[in-house]
Structures are given as structure tokens and as C-alpha cells.
Design an enzyme around this catalytic site. Structure first.
Site: not given
Length: 347
Positions: A262, A310, A322
Site C-alpha cells: 500500500c 493502510h 490502493h
């Protein structure tokens, strides 16, 4: 030999004993449950419970991944510093050797010229004027020798200082590498357990990540990146890069160009736009200035979970690009899919 034979067991007793051991081991494995790292799923769990467990394992793996990324960044920096110190030490050692050679030459010349008492040398000299010039040279040579000694001592101190700093960096690098190994083991174990759980579910039962909401499929696919939206050219370039990477696989620790985790996707997207970002999510959130959810515009970084584990790249209309986890490639998804933790505007 007969004395060493084991007593014959009754068939029924042997079978009963083996059955008891098997039941004991099975009970222990069940009691360990899914929290034992690579334990098997409880067959009584529902698909929803298994999906929740998989989500938890992926989150924990992602936390470990960001810790791994941070440790790797520190290890790489320590490695570069160590290499620089080694080069510096080599240069200083060359200067030290040169100073030592110079000192040795002066000392040898003085030794060769210092075999007779100065008064006797003057008395025996056939050219007193030349001798007096030579005596002055010897005094100057002594001064040069003292200066040479000081240079050698100074160079030696500098070499030792650089070597001590290099030893400190080596210790730091060794610690960072050990930390990398620990995080790698954690990630590998979490992902292996998640894969094992997913393998127990049918394709229909497996988790499916939500993508763009069906109410605005066209708008969410192409967010507005015109100057009127407030998006800078660099933010637009970062979004364009991320869009070009849709479908790329998630690989922990990867920063592109063909696979990403990520934070690696975010770093690569802005690197393509000429902006340098830190490697980890918990460092990236501090790389710009914070903005509220209501202020979001394309190119902003959006962060999730309380541990900031994240990150996604906002593209407008409540959507982001993402890299989710190993079970899903780089994709467009709504930002309300996960617990929102904050946002940062980089440019």
C-alpha cells in the site's frame, strides 16, 4: 537378546492408547485455535467468521509489513552510512600512511646526520661556512619532524574516530537486519494462515472487496482533475500513475514498477511526479499538511485504522486507488470501506 525384547502389548490396549493420544493431540490443536500462527480453521466457524479472521490476519500482516518497510529503510540508510565511513576511513588511512612515510624519511635523515657532536663536526669540517648552513638545516629538519609527528597523530585520531563511528553503524545495521528477519517471519506466518483459511472457503464464500459504488460508475472511474478542482499538476500526475497500475499485484515490501504494497504504491506514484515521500504509512501521514475528510481532493493521501497501517490515493467522489492485500490487486475502492484515520495533502 531375549532379555532386551519389549513386552508384547495386548492388541486392544495398544489401540486404546493410540486412540487416547490421537484425541489428546486433536484436543490440543483445537484449543490452540486460529491464534496459533499457522493453526487450522475451526470447522464449526461460519464463512462470515472465517472472512473476518482473514481480514484480521491481513491487517496484522500489513502492520508487520509497514514495520518491515521502516526497518528496511533504516537498514538501507545505515548501510549507506557504513559504506561512506569505510570510504572515508580508507582515504584517511592513505593520508596517515603518507604522513608516516614523511616522518620516517625525516627521522632517517636526522639519524644519518646526527652521528657526531655538533662542535666536533664544526672543528673537522673543511668548510665551516657550509657546516653552519647544514646545522641550520638540521634545526629546521627537527622542526619539520615535530610537525610531521603532529600530523601523524592527528591523522591517527581521525582514522580511529571514523572507525569507531563505522563500528556503531555496523551494530545498527546488524540490529536492523535482525528486526527485518523478525518482521518477515511474522508477515509470512500471517499470510500463510490467511491463505489456509481462504482455501477452506468456496469461491462464492470468499471475501470480495468492494470497488466503485454502482450509483456513480462513470464519475468514479474518471475523477475530475481539472485546475478548478484545486488539484495540482503533480497530484494529477500521481493519480495518473496509480491509475496506470490498476490490476498490479500486491506484494509486501514492493515499490513497483510491477508490484506494490500500500505505501509502496503511494511512494511510487508521487516519485513519478517528482515528489519524494517516506516509505511507511506512519511516516507518510506526516509528509504534508493534514486535511479533513470534507476537504479531500484528488491526490490526497487517505489513511486507515488506528495504527495508520493502510494508505490509499484519493481520486475524488469518495474513491481511492490502493493496493489492498495479497488477495486483491491494485484497484479503485470507496474510502468508507475501512475505518478512516486521517488524510494528508502532499502538494
Amino acid at each position: 537378546m531375549a532379555a532386551h525384547r519389549r513386552p508384547r502389548q495386548h492388541p486392544t490396549r495398544g489401540t486404546a492408547a493410540r486412540t487416547a493420544v490421537t484425541l489428546t493431540l486433536a484436543g490440543a490443536a483445537t484449543a490452540a485455535g486460529l491464534g496459533a500462527g499457522t493453526g487450522h480453521a475451526d470447522p464449526q466457524r461460519s464463512p462470515a467468521e472465517v472472512r473476518a479472521e482473514v481480514d484480521r490476519l491481513y491487517r496484522e500482516a500489513e502492520v508487520a509489513t509497514e514495520q518491515y518497510n521502516g526497518a528496511k529503510e533504516k537498514a538501507d540508510a545505515a548501510g549507506r552510512r557504513l559504506a561512506g565511513l569505510q570510504d572515508e576511513a580508507a582515504r584517511k588511512e592513505d593520508r596517515l600512511n603518507t604522513a608516516r612515510e614523511s616522518l620516517g624519511a625525516v627521522a632517517a635523515a636526522q639519524y644519518r646526520a646526527g652521528g657526531l657532536d655538533p662542535a666536533l663536526q664544526l672543528a673537522l669540517s673543511s668548510d665551516p661556512g657550509a657546516y653552519l648552513d647544514g646545522a641550520a638545516f638540521v634545526e629546521r629538519a627537527g622542526t619539520r619532524q615535530a610537525a610531521a609527528v603532529r600530523r601523524v597523530r592527528g591523522e591517527l585520531r581521525e582514522v580511529e574516530q571514523v572507525r569507531a563511528t563505522a563500528r556503531t553503524e555496523l551494530t545498527s545495521l546488524t540490529a536492523r537486519r535482525a528486526e527485518l528477519g523478525e518482521h518477515r517471519e511474522t508477515i509470512t506466518a500471517k499470510l500463510a494462515e490467511a491463505r489456509g483459511l481462504l482455501a477452506r472457503l468456496t469461491p462464492v464464500e470468499r471475501p470480495v472487496e468492494r470497488t466503485a459504488p454502482p450509483s456513480h460508475p462513470t464519475r468514479s472511474a474518471r475523477p475530475d482533475l481539472t485546475p478548478s478542482s484545486g488539484t495540482t499538476s503533480r497530484a494529477a500526475a500521481a493519480v495518473a500513475y496509480a491509475r496506470a497500475k490498476l490490476g498490479s499485484p500486491y506484494v509486501w515490501g514492493a515499490t513497483g514498477p510491477n508490484a506494490f504494497d500500500c505505501s509502496g504504491l503511494i511512494q511510487a506514484a508521487y516519485r513519478s511526479a517528482g515528489v519524494s515521500l517516506p516509505r511507511t504509512t506512519y511516516a507518510q501521514i506526516g509528509a504534508g499538511h493534514r486535511v479533513s475528510r470534507a476537504q479531500l481532493r484528488p491526490g490526497d493521501l487517505v489513511f486507515f485504522y488506528s495504527g495508520i497501517s493502510h494508505v490509499g490515493l484519493y481520486i475524488g467522489n469518495g474513491q481511492m486507488i490502493h493496493a489492498p492485500n495479497p488477495s486483491a490487486p491494485v484497484r479503485v475502492a470507496p474510502i468508507d470501506q475501512m475505518p478512516f484515520a486521517g488524510a494528508t495533502r502532499v502538494v
